[in-house]
Design an enzyme around this catalytic site. Structure first.
Site, PDB file in Angstrom:
ATOM      1  N   THR A  31       0.858  -1.197   0.000  1.00  0.00           N
ATOM      2  CA  THR A  31       0.000   0.000   0.000  1.00  0.00           C
ATOM      3  C   THR A  31       0.889   1.241   0.000  1.00  0.00           C
ATOM      4  O   THR A  31       2.072   1.164  -0.328  1.00  0.00           O
ATOM      5  CB  THR A  31      -0.992  -0.028   1.184  1.00  0.00           C
ATOM      6  OG1 THR A  31      -1.933   1.033   1.024  1.00  0.00           O
ATOM      7  CG2 THR A  31      -0.297   0.135   2.525  1.00  0.00           C
ATOM      8  N   ASN A  32       0.351   2.397   0.333  1.00  0.00           N
ATOM      9  CA  ASN A  32       1.146   3.641   0.362  1.00  0.00           C
ATOM     10  C   ASN A  32       0.640   4.526   1.501  1.00  0.00           C
ATOM     11  O   ASN A  32      -0.274   4.147   2.224  1.00  0.00           O
ATOM     12  CB  ASN A  32       1.059   4.344  -0.993  1.00  0.00           C
ATOM     13  CG  ASN A  32      -0.370   4.654  -1.353  1.00  0.00           C
ATOM     14  OD1 ASN A  32      -1.016   5.486  -0.735  1.00  0.00           O
ATOM     15  ND2 ASN A  32      -0.911   3.944  -2.356  1.00  0.00           N
TER      16      ASN A  32
END
Ligand code: C5P
Length: 398
Positions: A210-211
């Site tokens: 993810t980020n």
């Protein structure tokens, strides 16, 4: 947004009256003109001197000034006000409001006010939960009084529960929303999609890619569009944020899910603001079971995800499409490339090199880029940025 608004701040006798000082300060800071009416008991909790200094006007408590007989006209106060905001509102005051008791200046002003009325209740948890209080609140809400809900937490009594007055910042936010509702609904009849937050790409049942996106910018844009009357579909990746009022939210996990939800909503929409941080790559295979470690290094094979903004751009017609570019280097050239490749009307560039811009924080520093050039903006709150972006959307004539 409160520039020039006339607000009567009514303070009643609750320990939460100390928060009225900060509330008054914030309202004045937002450009409102504030007159304070205190109930006689409220003076025991916060001094008239404090409130007079912060509101820049004498405090009103009595029906008339006992020194010189000067009449404090509740009728003209009621006419002057754009809003009567009672914060804190005790169980006693809201019970009197429901039955029409008029034994102090605040209550007579309430009965004569033609303005909007909002109350922020503050009391002990059992008083708040009591059926009488709840019935009174329901009655007031039915009569159009806006109730700014108390929060749950530790109360002055030491007990823990719902009854603590909303924080001044939250009250100001809700006051603004009440005024905004009456502002011209410039986007009524329009349907916008906003994508926001981070996607999550599973590797196995335990791990994912993810980020750092928190979704704050996208949520602020969704809120602003809804305040201006648009129907808003918020396609949201992972975030801890609450859904803004009037916004329809669709939760998604992966880039694929976001693609499906957004392209489906696009069939009906008049425009889209692509604010989500979508994964560009996703694991080629998702393991059914937790991957076991060995002594060797390992690699995960990734495949490209679909570019949602580009897909919408290909079927745009005369609709409006806005993209975001979060860059770390060659900012403007990269953003201009995306503007063209994705067939966007404009792109919002923010650089991680700018202090206060990017993930998580409440501020952003943006440059708006369209076919005609660049408009740089100073560092400001994400709410203000949202308003500038929606202004720009509204300026596009089709
Ligand atoms: O190409 P890049 O990912 O940098 O472009 C950013 C813009 O494209 C953002 O508006 C983002 O929401 C959008 N985007 C998208 N689908 C992707 C990747 C990016 O909609 N798969």
């Amino acid at each position: 947004m409160l520039n020039g608004k006339h607000i009567i701040l009514g303070i009643t006798g609750s320990i939460a009256a100390y928060k009225a000082a900060m509330l008054c300060r914030l309202l004045v800071k937002e450009g409102a003109e504030v007159r304070v009416i205190m109930t006689p008991l409220a003076k025991q909790f916060i001094t008239p001197l404090t409130m007079a200094t912060l509101s820049k006007h004498p405090i009103l408590v009595e029906f008339f000034n006992p020194e010189n007989g000067e009449w404090n006209s509740h009728v003209s106060l009621g006419e002057w006000a754009d809003m009567l905001l009672i914060a804190p509102a005790t169980a006693n005051t809201l019970a009197k409001m429901t039955t029409g008791v008029a034994d102090n200046l605040l209550l007579t002003t309430y009965l004569s006010a033609r303005s909007k009325v909002a109350i922020a209740p503050a009391m002990d948890l059992d008083m708040y939960a009591h059926i009488t209080t709840q019935n009174n609140l329901r009655t007031l809400a039915e009569r159009g009084v806006a109730i700014i809900e108390p929060e749950a937490g530790e109360l002055a009594s030491g007990l823990i529960g719902k009854g603590r007055m909303a924080e001044p910042e939250e009250i100001v936010k809700q006051v603004k929303e009440i005024f905004a509702k009456e502002c011209v609904q410039t986007l009524a009849g329009k349907h916008y999609i906003v994508t926001a937050g981070a996607t999550i790409e599973p590797i196995d049942p335990v791990r994912y890619i993810t980020n750092h996106s928190t979704g704050k910018m996208g949520y602020a844009i969704a809120e602003e569009l809804a305040l201006r009357g648009a129907k808003v579909t918020l396609v949201s990746g992972r975030t801890a944020l609450q859904t803004p009022k009037g916004v329809e939210r669709m939760d998604v996990v992966t880039a694929e899910d976001m693609y499906n939800a957004t392209t489906e909503a696009w069939k009906e929409a008049d425009g889209a603001v692509m604010c989500a941080a979508v994964a560009d790559y996703t694991p080629k295979c998702v393991a059914d079971q937790k991957l076991k470690k060995s002594d060797d290094d390992m690699s995960i094979e990734l495949k490209r995800t679909k570019d949602i903004a580009k897909e919408l751009g290909a079927t745009k017609g005369d609709r409006i499409l806005v993209g975001f570019a979060l860059e770390t280097n060659d900012e403007e050239a990269n953003a201009e490339g995306k503007l063209k490749r994705k067939n966007l009307d404009f792109i919002v560039l923010n650089s991680l090199r700018d202090k206060g811009a990017g993930f998580g924080g409440d501020t952003n520093k943006i440059t708006l880029i369209d076919a005609n050039g660049n408009q740089e903006h100073p560092l400001m709150s994400k709410r203000e940025v949202a308003s500038i972006i929606v202004d720009k959307i509204e300026s596009i004539k089709r």
